[in-house]
Motif scaffolding. Structure first.
Motif, mmCIF file in Angstrom:
data_model
loop_
_atom_site.group_PDB
_atom_site.id
_atom_site.type_symbol
_atom_site.label_atom_id
_atom_site.label_comp_id
_atom_site.label_asym_id
_atom_site.label_seq_id
_atom_site.Cartn_x
_atom_site.Cartn_y
_atom_site.Cartn_z
ATOM 1 N N VAL A 235 0.849 -1.179 0.000
ATOM 2 C CA VAL A 235 0.000 0.000 0.000
ATOM 3 C C VAL A 235 0.890 1.236 0.000
ATOM 4 O O VAL A 235 1.796 1.358 0.835
ATOM 5 N N TYR A 236 0.623 2.150 -0.947
ATOM 6 C CA TYR A 236 1.433 3.363 -1.062
ATOM 7 C C TYR A 236 0.529 4.595 -1.113
ATOM 8 O O TYR A 236 -0.596 4.543 -1.613
ATOM 9 N N GLY A 237 1.081 5.717 -0.628
ATOM 10 C CA GLY A 237 0.462 7.013 -0.845
ATOM 11 C C GLY A 237 0.972 7.586 -2.150
ATOM 12 O O GLY A 237 2.174 7.613 -2.393
ATOM 13 N N LEU B 189 8.885 9.555 -0.358
ATOM 14 C CA LEU B 189 9.944 8.554 -0.258
ATOM 15 C C LEU B 189 10.292 7.891 -1.580
ATOM 16 O O LEU B 189 11.238 7.099 -1.635
ATOM 17 N N GLY B 190 9.552 8.157 -2.638
ATOM 18 C CA GLY B 190 9.873 7.538 -3.921
ATOM 19 C C GLY B 190 8.687 7.543 -4.862
ATOM 20 O O GLY B 190 7.644 8.134 -4.574
ATOM 21 N N ASP B 191 8.859 6.865 -5.968
ATOM 22 C CA ASP B 191 7.834 6.783 -7.005
ATOM 23 C C ASP B 191 6.999 5.529 -6.778
ATOM 24 O O ASP B 191 7.457 4.418 -7.060
ATOM 25 N N PRO B 192 5.770 5.659 -6.257
ATOM 26 C CA PRO B 192 4.965 4.466 -5.972
ATOM 27 C C PRO B 192 4.604 3.680 -7.225
ATOM 28 O O PRO B 192 4.468 2.456 -7.178
ATOM 29 N N GLY B 193 4.452 4.376 -8.370
ATOM 30 C CA GLY B 193 4.129 3.670 -9.609
ATOM 31 C C GLY B 193 5.254 2.751 -10.042
ATOM 32 O O GLY B 193 5.028 1.600 -10.449
ATOM 33 N N ALA B 194 6.492 3.229 -9.955
ATOM 34 C CA ALA B 194 7.646 2.402 -10.321
ATOM 35 C C ALA B 194 7.798 1.233 -9.356
ATOM 36 O O ALA B 194 8.113 0.106 -9.767
ATOM 37 N N ALA B 195 7.564 1.492 -8.063
ATOM 38 C CA ALA B 195 7.644 0.413 -7.074
ATOM 39 C C ALA B 195 6.582 -0.642 -7.348
ATOM 40 O O ALA B 195 6.845 -1.850 -7.248
ATOM 41 N N ALA B 196 5.372 -0.200 -7.707
ATOM 42 C CA ALA B 196 4.286 -1.138 -7.988
ATOM 43 C C ALA B 196 4.626 -2.025 -9.181
ATOM 44 O O ALA B 196 4.389 -3.244 -9.155
ATOM 45 N N THR B 197 5.178 -1.431 -10.231
ATOM 46 C CA THR B 197 5.543 -2.206 -11.422
ATOM 47 C C THR B 197 6.577 -3.271 -11.087
ATOM 48 O O THR B 197 6.447 -4.430 -11.482
ATOM 49 N N GLU C 164 -1.824 -1.423 -3.954
ATOM 50 C CA GLU C 164 -2.862 -0.398 -3.897
ATOM 51 C C GLU C 164 -2.190 0.956 -3.690
ATOM 52 O O GLU C 164 -1.443 1.138 -2.717
ATOM 53 N N ILE C 165 -2.435 1.892 -4.600
ATOM 54 C CA ILE C 165 -1.903 3.248 -4.482
ATOM 55 C C ILE C 165 -3.072 4.200 -4.275
ATOM 56 O O ILE C 165 -4.024 4.202 -5.064
ATOM 57 N N PHE C 166 -3.002 5.003 -3.216
ATOM 58 C CA PHE C 166 -4.060 5.959 -2.925
ATOM 59 C C PHE C 166 -3.624 7.335 -3.430
ATOM 60 O O PHE C 166 -2.752 7.977 -2.827
ATOM 61 N N PRO C 167 -4.212 7.797 -4.547
ATOM 62 C CA PRO C 167 -3.832 9.096 -5.117
ATOM 63 C C PRO C 167 -4.023 10.228 -4.102
ATOM 64 O O PRO C 167 -5.025 10.272 -3.391
ATOM 65 N N GLY C 168 -3.039 11.111 -4.044
ATOM 66 C CA GLY C 168 -3.140 12.264 -3.155
ATOM 67 C C GLY C 168 -2.708 11.998 -1.730
ATOM 68 O O GLY C 168 -2.509 12.931 -0.956
ATOM 69 N N ALA C 169 -2.569 10.722 -1.349
ATOM 70 C CA ALA C 169 -2.175 10.400 0.021
ATOM 71 C C ALA C 169 -0.660 10.527 0.182
ATOM 72 O O ALA C 169 0.101 10.352 -0.766
ATOM 73 N N THR C 170 -0.219 10.795 1.396
ATOM 74 C CA THR C 170 1.204 10.947 1.694
ATOM 75 C C THR C 170 1.719 9.728 2.456
ATOM 76 O O THR C 170 1.011 8.730 2.609
ATOM 77 N N HIS C 171 2.931 9.857 2.959
ATOM 78 C CA HIS C 171 3.521 8.790 3.769
ATOM 79 C C HIS C 171 2.673 8.504 5.007
ATOM 80 O O HIS C 171 2.720 7.407 5.553
ATOM 81 N N GLY C 172 1.876 9.476 5.417
ATOM 82 C CA GLY C 172 1.045 9.286 6.611
ATOM 83 C C GLY C 172 -0.368 8.814 6.326
ATOM 84 O O GLY C 172 -1.284 9.112 7.083
ATOM 85 N N LEU C 173 -0.554 8.047 5.272
ATOM 86 C CA LEU C 173 -1.916 7.686 4.856
ATOM 87 C C LEU C 173 -2.668 6.858 5.885
ATOM 88 O O LEU C 173 -3.899 6.808 5.853
ATOM 89 N N ALA D 247 -7.864 2.400 3.353
ATOM 90 C CA ALA D 247 -6.632 1.612 3.397
ATOM 91 C C ALA D 247 -6.764 0.441 4.366
ATOM 92 O O ALA D 247 -6.360 -0.690 4.058
ATOM 93 N N LEU D 248 -7.341 0.696 5.531
ATOM 94 C CA LEU D 248 -7.519 -0.381 6.509
ATOM 95 C C LEU D 248 -8.522 -1.412 6.007
ATOM 96 O O LEU D 248 -8.348 -2.620 6.230
ATOM 97 N N ASP D 249 -9.566 -0.977 5.317
ATOM 98 C CA ASP D 249 -10.520 -1.916 4.725
ATOM 99 C C ASP D 249 -9.816 -2.826 3.722
ATOM 100 O O ASP D 249 -10.052 -4.042 3.691
ATOM 101 N N ARG D 250 -8.968 -2.232 2.886
ATOM 102 C CA ARG D 250 -8.231 -3.008 1.876
ATOM 103 C C ARG D 250 -7.324 -4.025 2.542
ATOM 104 O O ARG D 250 -7.231 -5.190 2.098
#
Length: 227
Positions: free
Chosen positions: A161-163, A168-176, A188-197, A207-210
């Motif tokens: 799960v990424y914000g 801290l980095g590129d969540p899209g590249a990490a997901a790939t 799961e990437i939550f658009p607009g969310a930060t490290h503190g999601l 996020a907790l539901d997921r």
């Protein structure tokens, strides 16, 4: 978030060995395997044949290390904002983190929190815990990017799960990379969310539901019935 998780699950909150807290360390940590041994020992002492391992930030990286060695006690990995474990953490980010850590002070801790989690102001209890750990000198390895073969060795079902706006980095590249290398992986990437999601904003409950849905799908009893 503990109330939300504990409403559906029994939750054990572990103080990671090698860090400030209540865990009693009797041997030095020399590498990745030591985390797998510690986690297995801990789950065995709790009489848990299987457990869903949830880790956030640095804790997610250390959970990764335990999973690489294929612990049979890990029912699933639920890893939030694992930083540079899969993706690359930019050098400018590392430099900034070092600047906030030297010297360690409450002022610098508040600056770091505002940078990592914009809009999230630490409460008094959080700052008290942070101050209590200021004098602790860790001897454990620093987080670093896992190799391809290490990610490929993870056999446990894994949810990352990424914000989308994490510094801290590129969540899209990490997901790939995660989907390409980790055998049983969802991201799961939550658009607009930060490290503190997990602590702020509109995405906490989602996020907790997921996380809880993923754990539910990979409960050991259900997996055995499916087989």
């Amino acid at each position: 978030m503990i109330e939300r998780l504990a409403a559906e699950r029994t939750v054990y909150a572990l103080d990671i060995i090698g860090g400030p807290g209540l865990s009693g360390q009797t041997k030095p940590i020399t590498g990745r395997t030591d985390y797998a041994i510690w986690l297995d020992d801990t789950l065995a002492a709790l009489e848990l044949p299987h457990a869903h391992i949830m880790g956030y930030s640095d804790g997610a990286w250390r959970a990764f290390l335990a999973a690489v060695d294929g612990s049979e006690r890990i029912a699933s990995l639920l890893l939030v904002e694992s930083g540079g474990a899969v993706g690359k953490t930019p050098w400018r980010v590392l430099v900034k983190m070092i600047r906030y850590a030297i010297p360690p002070s409450e002022k610098n801790m508040r600056k770091a929190a505002a940078w990592l989690m914009p809009g999230n102001v630490p409460v008094a209890e959080e700052m008290a815990c942070a101050r209590a750990g200021l004098g602790y000198r860790t001897r454990s390895p620093w987080p670093q990017r896992l190799k391809d073969e290490e990610l490929q060795a993870i056999s446990a079902p894994t949810l990352l799960v990424y914000g989308g706006e994490s510094v801290l980095g590129d969540p899209g590249a990490a997901a790939t990379r995660a989907r390409q290398l980790i055998p049983r992986c969802e991201v799961e990437i939550f658009p607009g969310a930060t490290h503190g999601l997990l602590f702020q904003g509109r995405d906490v409950d989602a996020a907790l539901d997921r996380i809880l849905r993923f754990a539910g799908r990979h409960d050991p009893v259900k997996a055995q019935q499916a087989n």
